[in-house]
Design a protein around this motif. Sequence first.
Motif, PDB file in Angstrom:
ATOM      1  N   GLU A   1       0.825  -1.215   0.000  1.00 23.41           N
ATOM      2  CA  GLU A   1       0.000   0.000   0.000  1.00 23.41           C
ATOM      3  C   GLU A   1       0.858   1.264   0.000  1.00 23.41           C
ATOM      4  O   GLU A   1       0.533   2.235  -0.680  1.00 23.41           O
ATOM      5  N   VAL A   2       1.919   1.252   0.776  1.00 25.17           N
ATOM      6  CA  VAL A   2       2.816   2.417   0.798  1.00 25.17           C
ATOM      7  C   VAL A   2       3.423   2.637  -0.586  1.00 25.17           C
ATOM      8  O   VAL A   2       3.492   3.762  -1.082  1.00 25.17           O
ATOM      9  N   ILE A   3       3.814   1.541  -1.230  1.00 21.54           N
ATOM     10  CA  ILE A   3       4.381   1.654  -2.572  1.00 21.54           C
ATOM     11  C   ILE A   3       3.366   2.271  -3.535  1.00 21.54           C
ATOM     12  O   ILE A   3       3.692   3.216  -4.264  1.00 21.54           O
ATOM     13  N   GLU A   4       2.144   1.748  -3.501  1.00 23.08           N
ATOM     14  CA  GLU A   4       1.136   2.242  -4.456  1.00 23.08           C
ATOM     15  C   GLU A   4       0.628   3.635  -4.107  1.00 23.08           C
ATOM     16  O   GLU A   4       0.592   4.531  -4.951  1.00 23.08           O
ATOM     17  N   LYS A   5       0.249   3.821  -2.842  1.00 22.26           N
ATOM     18  CA  LYS A   5      -0.491   5.033  -2.462  1.00 22.26           C
ATOM     19  C   LYS A   5       0.408   6.198  -2.054  1.00 22.26           C
ATOM     20  O   LYS A   5      -0.054   7.331  -1.954  1.00 22.26           O
ATOM     21  N   HIS A   6       1.672   5.906  -1.784  1.00 21.99           N
ATOM     22  CA  HIS A   6       2.605   6.987  -1.443  1.00 21.99           C
ATOM     23  C   HIS A   6       3.710   7.140  -2.489  1.00 21.99           C
ATOM     24  O   HIS A   6       3.864   8.194  -3.082  1.00 21.99           O
ATOM     25  N   PHE A   7       4.469   6.064  -2.725  1.00 21.50           N
ATOM     26  CA  PHE A   7       5.626   6.178  -3.625  1.00 21.50           C
ATOM     27  C   PHE A   7       5.203   6.377  -5.085  1.00 21.50           C
ATOM     28  O   PHE A   7       5.598   7.347  -5.726  1.00 21.50           O
TER      29      PHE A   7
END
Length: 237
Positions: free
Chosen positions: A48-54
């Motif tokens: 999720e961090v990869i998709e929604k932030h990075f």
Amino acid sequence: MNQLLEIKLKELNIQINEIQKKQFDTFYSMLVEWNKVMNLTGITEYEEVIEKHFVDSLSIVNIFDLSEINTVIDVGTGAGFPGIPLKIAFPHLKITLLDSLNKRINFLDSVIDELKLDGIYTIHGRAEDFAKKDDYRERYDLCVSRAVANLSTLSEYCLPYIRVGGMFISYKSGDVDDEVLESKKAISILGGKLDNVVKFQLPGTDINRSFIKIEKIKNTGKKYPRKAGLPSKEPLK
């Protein structure tokens, strides 16, 4: 190293080397660790961090050529989005991260130090205050913001930082048509012109996102931004 980030970035035509991969991994680890003691993000699962932030931070490459510019300010950067992913992926950028919460600035300073990033600076303060200072006013090629605020308010925070000929790009979610319509007068008053609204889905997800591109076509009047608090309480109309 989870290959997901590499795969997702290839979809954006971004290639990163081993050092950059490690920087993204370290940033993720620090985000999760610091998040245990302070509220940085509600999103902590790796994918999720990869998709929604990075990936979300870097998807600006679909609408703007970052190789053409040098200076960027990220207003209301929070946990460092989009500023830190932009710096990792595009090391030539000179980036300023501005946030009003000192705890977040302490986190960002630690990330910058741990990742050994050069040419990236933090400012603790309100956007309205620093936009009045000569060192920052109309000094940047690009202003970015993922901050959650009305576009009229965001424009008053952000447009004073951009040089004439530069660009403000607001990261938004969902339907923005009404918001864009309501902010057109404010954008004009502040020296900007709506360039484009680009709607897209984050690669491999059903998450709808929008970029609002605003070009700076003339200097912002000296009385803007108004004093701290007013842009959010009484957006220009």
